[in-house]
Design an enzyme around this catalytic site. Structure first.
Site, PDB file in Angstrom:
ATOM      1  N   HIS A 326       0.843  -1.185  -0.041  1.00 42.41           N
ATOM      2  CA  HIS A 326       0.209  -0.063  -0.152  1.00 42.41           C
ATOM      3  C   HIS A 326       1.099   1.127  -0.071  1.00 42.41           C
ATOM      4  O   HIS A 326       1.693   1.224   0.853  1.00 42.41           O
ATOM      5  CB  HIS A 326      -1.020  -0.110   1.170  1.00 42.41           C
ATOM      6  CG  HIS A 326      -1.937   1.013   1.021  1.00 42.41           C
ATOM      7  ND1 HIS A 326      -3.049   0.852   0.425  1.00 42.41           N
ATOM      8  CD2 HIS A 326      -1.954   2.506   1.619  1.00 42.41           C
ATOM      9  CE1 HIS A 326      -3.709   2.106   0.505  1.00 42.41           C
ATOM     10  NE2 HIS A 326      -2.990   2.947   1.154  1.00 42.41           N
ATOM     11  N   ALA A 327       0.571   2.140  -1.037  1.00 38.02           N
ATOM     12  CA  ALA A 327       1.500   3.269  -1.290  1.00 38.02           C
ATOM     13  C   ALA A 327       1.515   4.194   0.103  1.00 38.02           C
ATOM     14  O   ALA A 327       0.214   4.428   0.757  1.00 38.02           O
ATOM     15  CB  ALA A 327       0.961   4.104  -2.310  1.00 38.02           C
ATOM     16  N   HIS A 356       0.245  12.037  -5.644  1.00 37.38           N
ATOM     17  CA  HIS A 356      -0.276  12.240  -4.226  1.00 37.38           C
ATOM     18  C   HIS A 356       0.721  11.857  -3.292  1.00 37.38           C
ATOM     19  O   HIS A 356       0.765  12.852  -2.184  1.00 37.38           O
ATOM     20  CB  HIS A 356      -1.515  10.897  -4.142  1.00 37.38           C
ATOM     21  CG  HIS A 356      -2.061  10.799  -2.677  1.00 37.38           C
ATOM     22  ND1 HIS A 356      -3.313  11.389  -2.336  1.00 37.38           N
ATOM     23  CD2 HIS A 356      -1.735  10.164  -1.538  1.00 37.38           C
ATOM     24  CE1 HIS A 356      -3.244  10.987  -0.886  1.00 37.38           C
ATOM     25  NE2 HIS A 356      -2.377  10.446  -0.332  1.00 37.38           N
ATOM     26  N   GLU A 357       1.594  11.042  -3.301  1.00 40.02           N
ATOM     27  CA  GLU A 357       2.586  10.735  -2.190  1.00 40.02           C
ATOM     28  C   GLU A 357       3.529  11.807  -2.164  1.00 40.02           C
ATOM     29  O   GLU A 357       4.040  12.210  -1.142  1.00 40.02           O
ATOM     30  CB  GLU A 357       3.275   9.437  -2.557  1.00 40.02           C
ATOM     31  CG  GLU A 357       2.459   8.268  -2.644  1.00 40.02           C
ATOM     32  CD  GLU A 357       1.711   7.962  -1.261  1.00 40.02           C
ATOM     33  OE1 GLU A 357       1.985   8.493  -0.185  1.00 40.02           O
ATOM     34  OE2 GLU A 357       0.428   7.370  -1.192  1.00 40.02           O
ATOM     35  N   HIS A 360       2.682  14.466  -0.134  1.00 44.00           N
ATOM     36  CA  HIS A 360       3.211  14.469   1.417  1.00 44.00           C
ATOM     37  C   HIS A 360       4.497  14.806   1.660  1.00 44.00           C
ATOM     38  O   HIS A 360       4.715  15.367   2.657  1.00 44.00           O
ATOM     39  CB  HIS A 360       3.079  12.924   1.777  1.00 44.00           C
ATOM     40  CG  HIS A 360       1.581  12.393   1.973  1.00 44.00           C
ATOM     41  ND1 HIS A 360       0.478  12.840   2.704  1.00 44.00           N
ATOM     42  CD2 HIS A 360       1.065  11.325   1.241  1.00 44.00           C
ATOM     43  CE1 HIS A 360      -0.662  12.304   2.664  1.00 44.00           C
ATOM     44  NE2 HIS A 360      -0.315  11.365   1.723  1.00 44.00           N
TER      45      HIS A 360
END
Ligand code: X8Z
Ligand code: ZN
Length: 586
Positions: A326-327, A356-357, A360
């Site tokens: 899971h990423a 998306h990552e 973060h």
């Protein structure tokens, strides 16, 4: 001598206890900074190399950090704080925990062991038939690509049947976490989870429910159209014209995002762009995909990623060991050692997830200069929504600019098909984003008893998503445990907020970039002005209530659904027309 000591002793005790607020906060900041790094390293190794040993070592590291964080949370209640900054830090120390440690050390250790085991079980779960085993990634591919209901059902069931044995562990972690919550002065874990949003827990729930009523009419139209198309494809015996949609038909293991069934719908398109095909044709590997994502952020004026990012991240699924695929994005030392962990496939979904990552990661880099206690998003929905708002800029025009799409390709700009595909991802997600924590809040508060875990899960899925179990599920199955965030105790209402907020961010950033056309056609690629705005918000970290951060970015202090509704307005009109004469709802 004795006399002197007995005289001094009470004074010594007083001075030992009478730390000033400043001293207390300094100690908490330094200790948590150090201990978090230690725990993160253990967790990184476990996630990248799942064995009994790494599971145990992580549990121990986690027990230690949880115990320390809970101690600071308790102690924070003794102080009032003189300045706004001190008050903010005290608030965060008390409200930042996800699973507070029970007072009893043994209980805390039991809790973190079970927690680690649940995560490892999830990461190494497989569906085996006649000695041939398939992992989640392969089962997800079946859900994505197969159009045979029996194959879909087999993959769906094969994955979900793995988690029966997780139920007892889950139930026990809930009991222990609730104990920790009560020891800290909260009602229960639900109270802890809802207490992080700079407003009362009741107001938080009201806000979330209000947002859902604001977007529900749009979701219902999408649901209605998709159900009609599925009915045409599979017939009444597989999906009815009026009831909920069986969960195995939507192209995703959790029926949470539906772009993978885009081909089953007959939306007229001037030219549909298939990013998966473009990536394959241009021979993008995982590194190139991440690099392309990084370049987007750099085009906004943000820094290049530290060299260690590429050295230490996991981008490809290892062949020879179990990892949590899971990423996720990591802030290992709360300084420069940032990483992502993904099992990247060269497809559109992963291309989007990379952005998306990286959201973060850029958030981490922006706030890591602040005191450790502020090293967080304005709220967790901001953290999730940031990279998602960049996804909204991956328009066809942008793809041309980076030459993934040929410039003579005759895309007529974002048409209904583009909007429809975005809706399959963003609008379809909304009720799922909401119901996961609706379920957990009820479980944590005791409103849902362990015997009803599974039935209440499916009740909520029907109620909010209009999705149903594809085959009868008995009460002792544990279908919520088939979702990563449940197995690993990651709160989920953050994603619901993110799916509202990202459109508010996008609207504000597009304004900053001087783009005045339809929201769906805007890409902030290359806009230093938008980048400045984004950076300014990220650099606030958690130092201010989220309403201040939202105001700095958008000029408004409330989350609201006008941006998402505006973005999809042309599609909504189109859907309403298509659905005329249909009985929508379920
Ligand atoms: O878990 C994630 C990210 C990592 S924070 C990949 N997401 C949710 C999910 O997969 O369930 C992003 C969308 C929702
Ligand atoms: Zn995320």
């Amino acid at each position: 001598m004795l006399k002197l000591i007995s005289l001094l002793l009470p004074l010594m005790i007083i001075s030992a206890h009478a730390k000033t607020t400043k001293e207390f906060l300094k100690e908490a900041d330094e200790t948590l900074f150090r201990e978090t790094e230690n725990e993160q390293r253990a967790e990184w190794v476990q996630n990248n190399f799942i064995t009994d040993d790494t599971t145990r070592l992580t549990a121990d590291a986690n027990a230690r950090l949880t115990e320390i964080s809970t101690r600071f949370a308790k102690e924070s209640k003794k102080y009032k704080g003189a300045t706004a900054e001190e008050k903010r830090k005290l608030y965060l120390l008390l409200n930042n925990l996800v699973l507070p440690a029970p007072k009893d050390k043994k209980q805390n250790e039991e809790m973190t062991r079970l927690q680690s085991e649940l995560e490892s079980n999830y990461g190494s779960a497989k569906y085996c038939v006649d000695g041939k085993c398939r992992e989640l990634g392969e089962l997800e591919d079946t859900l994505k690509d197969s159009r045979k209901p029996s194959e879909l059902l087999d993959a769906w069931k094969g994955w979900h049947d793995n988690f029966k044995t997780s139920k007892q562990k889950y139930q026990r972690v809930v009991e222990l976490g609730n104990q920790g919550a009560r020891d800290l002065g909260f009602k229960d874990l639900a109270d802890v989870w809802k207490s992080k949003y700079d407003m009362s827990t009741t107001d938080y729930e009201k806000n979330i429910d209000r947002l859902w009523t604001e977007v529900k009419p749009l979701y219902e139209q999408l649901h209605c159209y998709v159900r009609g198309q599925l009915n045409k494809k599979y017939g009444d015996s597989v999906v009815s014209k009026e009831g909920p949609i069986p969960a195995h038909l939507l192209g995703n293991m959790w029926a949470q995002q539906w772009p993978n069934i885009h081909d089953l719908t007959d939306v007229e398109s001037s030219h549909s762009v298939d990013i998966t095909r473009l990536l394959e044709d241009a021979k993008y590997d995982s590194k190139k995909m991440v690099n392309t994502g990084e370049n987007f952020y750099v085009s906004l004026g943000l820094q290049k990623l530290p060299e260690t990012f590429y050295k230490r991240s996991l981008l490809d699924k290892p062949r020879d060991r179990d990892v949590v695929c899971h990423a996720s994005a990591w802030d290992i030392d709360s300084k420069e050692d940032v990483r992502i962990k993904m099992c990247i496939k060269p497809n559109e979904e992963d291309f989007r997830t990379i952005h998306h990552e990286l959201g973060h990661v850029y958030y981490y880099l922006a706030y890591n200069k602040l005191p450790f206690i502020f090293n967080n998003g304005a709220n967790d929905g901001f953290h999730e929504g940031l990279g998602d708002s960049i996804q909204l800029s991956l328009t066809n025009q942008y793809l041309k600019e980076i030459k993934l799409l040929k410039s003579n390709d005759k895309t007529a700009g974002p048409d209904i098909d583009y909007l429809f595909k975005m809706a399959l991802e963003k609008v379809a997600f909304l009720p799922f984003g909401l119901l996961v924590d609706k379920w957990r809040w009820q479980v944590f508060s005791g409103q849902t008893k362990p015997a009803d875990y599974n039935t209440s899960w499916w009740k909520l899925r029907r109620q909010y998503q209009g999705v149903m179990e594809p085959v009868a599920r008995s009460a002792d199955e544990f279908d919520p445990g088939a979702k990563y965030h449940v197995a690993s105790f990651v709160p989920y209402s953050r994603y619901f907020m993110a799916h509202i907020l990202q459109f508010q961010f996008h609207r504000a950033l597009c304004q900053a970039a001087g783009q005045t056309g339809p929201l769906a056609e805007c890409s902030i690629y290359g806009s230093k002005e938008a980048g400045k705005k984004l950076q300014a918000m990220m650099a606030l970290g958690a130092s201010r209530p989220w309403q201040d951060a939202l105001e700095a970015m958008t000029g408004k202090r409330d989350m609201d659904a006008t941006a998402i509704r505006d973005y999809f307005a042309p599609l909504e009109t189109w859907l309403r027309k298509k659905n005329e004469g249909q009985k929508c709802g379920w």
